[in-house]
Design an enzyme around this catalytic site. Structure first.
Site, PDB file in Angstrom:
ATOM      1  N   THR A 283       0.841  -1.200   0.000  1.00 54.84           N
ATOM      2  CA  THR A 283       0.000   0.000   0.000  1.00 54.84           C
ATOM      3  C   THR A 283       0.870   1.241   0.000  1.00 54.84           C
ATOM      4  O   THR A 283       1.981   1.225   0.542  1.00 54.84           O
ATOM      5  CB  THR A 283      -0.921   0.044   1.229  1.00 54.84           C
ATOM      6  OG1 THR A 283      -0.148   0.370   2.395  1.00 54.84           O
ATOM      7  CG2 THR A 283      -1.621  -1.288   1.441  1.00 54.84           C
ATOM      8  N   ASP A 284       0.379   2.310  -0.611  1.00 53.43           N
ATOM      9  CA  ASP A 284       1.095   3.575  -0.466  1.00 53.43           C
ATOM     10  C   ASP A 284       1.054   3.975   1.004  1.00 53.43           C
ATOM     11  O   ASP A 284       0.173   3.566   1.770  1.00 53.43           O
ATOM     12  CB  ASP A 284       0.463   4.661  -1.347  1.00 53.43           C
ATOM     13  CG  ASP A 284       1.470   5.733  -1.730  1.00 53.43           C
ATOM     14  OD1 ASP A 284       2.518   5.851  -1.060  1.00 53.43           O
ATOM     15  OD2 ASP A 284       1.220   6.467  -2.703  1.00 53.43           O
ATOM     16  N   CYS A 285       2.023   4.784   1.420  1.00 49.55           N
ATOM     17  CA  CYS A 285       2.234   5.026   2.836  1.00 49.55           C
ATOM     18  C   CYS A 285       1.098   5.837   3.458  1.00 49.55           C
ATOM     19  O   CYS A 285       0.792   6.940   2.998  1.00 49.55           O
ATOM     20  CB  CYS A 285       3.577   5.704   3.041  1.00 49.55           C
ATOM     21  SG  CYS A 285       4.930   4.672   2.457  1.00 49.55           S
ATOM     22  N   ALA A 287      -1.963   4.907   3.306  1.00 48.69           N
ATOM     23  CA  ALA A 287      -3.199   4.722   2.546  1.00 48.69           C
ATOM     24  C   ALA A 287      -4.246   3.955   3.349  1.00 48.69           C
ATOM     25  O   ALA A 287      -5.440   4.270   3.286  1.00 48.69           O
ATOM     26  CB  ALA A 287      -2.910   4.007   1.227  1.00 48.69           C
TER      27      ALA A 287
END
Length: 759
Positions: A283-285, A287
């Protein structure tokens, strides 16, 4: 108490980031020596399954985050999944700088290297970067997976992170991503490093009014999703087999991307068959924090535990947490039955099979373990960085003033503007420390040129032009270095205007009023050049983007003719008014009413169009013999590709590129397809093939072929299906069109790719 201790372990790990680089497990003498994971002759999936079977649930749950504490009982040290290398090993949590590892080659940012239209070059860049990255890892300075490349199409010119991408065209971004992944991972069984294609999907907004990347719901039609937003990821995942994909902050049609099973399971893993190597999704940080009930987020779930469970059950495998909100606690979510034991085990197998393929458990004699400090900042890497910068520079205008002859008596130069001596700003975002920084002033002085340098404004507002005028009056040549700097990597990076900053424009106008020819060198992201084009003394305009560690040398080599410009714009240059006509939150590509549409495929009134780029010489392009008619059914029947019909080859188009001028130069051959076939309204034209032709000498010709597939000719219907239609096709060569070829496809339409529908 067990649950409390696991949660505390996880939070402690997150709050105390892993600072050292990778420590390889000891398969010879450590606890894993008899585990199948250390058997290099066994299949990767069997090795990963055996490893996970040896882990306790507490250990598994603690290691579902980017800042993994490791498995002490198995002799596995802490591991940081967050490493960056968009255009060179960069500063981030996973990389430790210092000593012999105080510098890494910094190539041009993707928006510049993408303008070279040279996929061989991109693969070489990926190979050079991953070689350095692996050397860092082998010396405990980094880890084995890198969150790169960014292949989101640069849809809106205001997007602050657009410079991280190769440009606005889905096909160009796709081929760039495929080449970069091949370079980063290599094409052999063991990968140099793991590449992560990001951000999946429809991500291209940071902040627009009250809408942020943390709460934006991108409303995207199936047609636009399949035609534009997802093809770069299809190339990365299905065709290049990237080891990892990063899901994005935004939602897509009501479901946050990192909890979107339609994106991650239905399309990515099933439709694109991204399961051969059990790759993992990160996951993007933050998110996952923002897909829950956090303020400013999607509020998709009512608790953090439910958000974690939704992400894992939908297909995410690893949570990145940067600093936003509360640290994730997978153990608590698991105890609340938000995700299953089967999901937990599957996630761990996916993650560690990626590390198996990168040789993490292969011992000191494993492939790529011999790479060390001697493989960093090599002469060949430095030469490649300079070549990439030169190939990506675009000549937008030239009234004969360029190139400037410095072979004899050297003219003095007034070098004016913020960018003239800001070498660090020429790197772009997500950068590391280069072995050197060469800005234009430094490069000019190295050529023995007398430089009269004056700084200039960066933003809006008035500017004192007196010093600039004084420097210009006593110089033979006036060069202004300007543009917009978007070298920020976090929130609030989007622009509200695409016009030249007022202070810079007033300075350019003042210089143009002196009666001497002025050369404008633009860096950063695009701005509207309309005011410059109306000034008669602006004789030349170059765009260099973010050209990297040797950007100043590259710019001066182009200006002096030591190198010839051949780059092409990969993003439309829009007029200023466009920012008021197209809301950033409108994801539609096609024009409607007062909405003007997006990219060169739909927007008609560009200041400089996609593919624009001039030369110091003249070229003619002559198509070779090409059949007038093809049967769709015969084309399919003769294709050996049975799974992905869009990859069926089409007959290459032979062309002859002739240099009719006086200087040797590269030439980028662009092939666009247009026609009245397929869905209506049809795009004006679509890039279907390109090839960079190297070093065409004056008075000589080179014969090359434009290679393409049936997928490059197909169109996407309203349901997202990729269909090859019968009809008359026109191939437009170059921008503006220099030659064309017409052919007809007969028979009945054929669906090359049937798009899965959301439930």
């Amino acid at each position: 108490m067990a649950h409390f201790s696991v949660g505390c372990l996880l939070v402690a790990a997150l709050l105390a980031p892993v600072r050292g680089g990778v420590t390889y497990p000891d398969c010879a003498n450590g606890p894993l020596k008899s585990n199948l994971v250390c058997n290099t002759s066994a299949a990767p999936d069997a090795r990963a399954t055996a490893l996970v079977a040896a882990m306790s649930n507490n250990d598994k749950l603690a290691n579902l985050v980017n800042n993994s504490p490791g498995f002490q009982g198995l002799g596995m040290a802490a591991y940081q999944w967050w490493n960056e290398a968009l255009h060179g090993v960069a500063h981030n949590r996973g990389n430790t700088w210092g000593g012999q590892f105080n510098a890494a080659t910094q190539f041009p940012q993707a928006i510049t290297s993408g303008a070279a239209f040279d996929d061989d070059l991109i693969e070489q860049i990926g190979t050079a970067i991953s070689t350095e990255a692996r050397a860092w890892a082998n010396n405990g300075r980094s880890h084995l997976d890198f969150w790169t490349p960014n292949i989101n199409p640069f849809r809106d010119p205001r997007w602050g992170r657009g410079h991280e991408t190769p440009g606005e065209d889905a096909f160009r971004n796709r081929k760039f991503g495929e080449a970069y992944v091949r370079g980063m991972q290599g094409t052999e069984t063991t990968h140099r490093v793991i590449a992560t294609c990001k951000h999946y999907a429809a991500y291209d907004l940071e902040v627009s009014g009250s809408t942020t990347r943390f709460n934006f719901d991108a409303k995207v039609s199936l047609q636009d999703l399949a035609e534009y937003y997802l093809p770069p990821f299809e190339g990365c995942a299905r065709d290049a087999k990237a080891g990892s994909i990063m899901c994005s902050y935004n939602a897509v049609n009501g479901v946050p991307a990192c909890a979107n099973s339609y994106l991650m399971e239905t399309i990515l893993r099933k439709h694109w068959n991204w399961t051969d190597d059990n790759q993992y999704i990160v996951t993007d940080c933050d998110a996952v924090y923002y897909l829950g009930n956090a303020n400013g987020g999607h509020r998709y779930k009512s608790s953090y535990a439910q958000a974690i469970g939704a992400a894992f059950e939908a297909g995410s495998d690893n949570i990145c947490w940067a600093s936003g909100g509360t640290a994730p606690d997978p153990a608590s979510a698991f105890s609340q039955k938000q995700f299953s034991q089967a999901t937990l085990d599957k996630m761990m197998v996916r993650q560690y099979q990626g590390l198996i393929r990168a040789g993490y458990f292969d011992g000191p004699n494993g492939k790529y373990r011999n790479l060390g400090v001697s493989n960093i900042n090599t002469a060949s890497s430095k030469d490649l960085a300079l070549r990439a910068a030169q190939e990506g520079i675009v000549l937008l205008k030239n009234d004969g003033v360029l190139p400037i002859d410095v072979s004899g008596s050297k003219p003095s130069m007034a070098m004016i503007g913020f960018w003239a001596n800001k070498a660090d700003k020429m790197l772009g975002g997500y950068s590391g420390d280069p072995p050197f920084n060469h800005d234009p002033v430094t490069a000019a002085k190295q050529l023995g040129i007398t430089v009269n340098y004056v700084d200039g404004p960066l933003a809006q507002g008035s500017a004192d032009t007196s010093q600039a005028v004084s420097a210009a009056q006593k110089s033979d040549v006036i060069i202004y270095f300007g543009g917009i700097d978007n070298t920020v990597e976090k929130e609030s990076t989007d622009r509200t205007s695409i016009s030249w900053p007022g202070g810079q424009l007033s300075m350019i106008q003042k210089l143009a009023g002196l009666g001497k020819p002025v050369i404008v060198v633009k860096l950063g992201t695009h701005v509207d050049d309309t005011p410059l084009l109306s000034l008669p003394n602006i004789k030349a305009i170059l765009w260099a983007g973010y050209p990297g560690q040797d950007g100043g040398t590259a710019v001066m080599n182009i200006i002096t003719g030591a190198a010839a410009p051949a780059g092409r714009l990969t993003a439309t240059m829009y007029p200023t008014a466009y920012a008021n006509q197209a809301p950033m939150t409108n994801m539609n590509l096609r024009p409607s009413g007062s909405y003007p549409g997006r990219t060169y495929r739909w927007y008609k009134d560009a200041v400089f169009p996609f593919g624009h780029g001039l030369h110091y010489t003249n070229f003619t392009v002559t198509p070779g013999s090409f059949p007038a008619t093809f049967s769709i059914q015969d084309l399919l029947a003769s294709c050996s590709q049975t799974t992905y019909l869009d990859l069926c080859p089409f007959k290459p188009l032979p062309i002859t590129v002739s240099n009719t001028g006086a200087r040797a130069s590269d030439y980028v051959a662009l092939g666009f397809v247009a026609g009245s076939f397929g869905p209506s309204p049809a795009p004006i034209k679509t890039l279907a093939a390109y090839k960079r032709v190297s070093n065409v000498r004056a008075g000589e010709s080179q014969e090359v072929s434009l290679a393409w597939t049936l997928g490059n000719l197909a169109r996407v219907d309203a349901g997202g299906n990729r269909v090859l239609y019968p009809g008359t096709y026109e191939v437009l060569l170059d921008q503006p069109t220099a030659a064309n070829v017409t052919f007809t496809l007969t028979g009945t339409e054929a669906t090359l790719d049937k798009w899965p529908q959301p439930s």
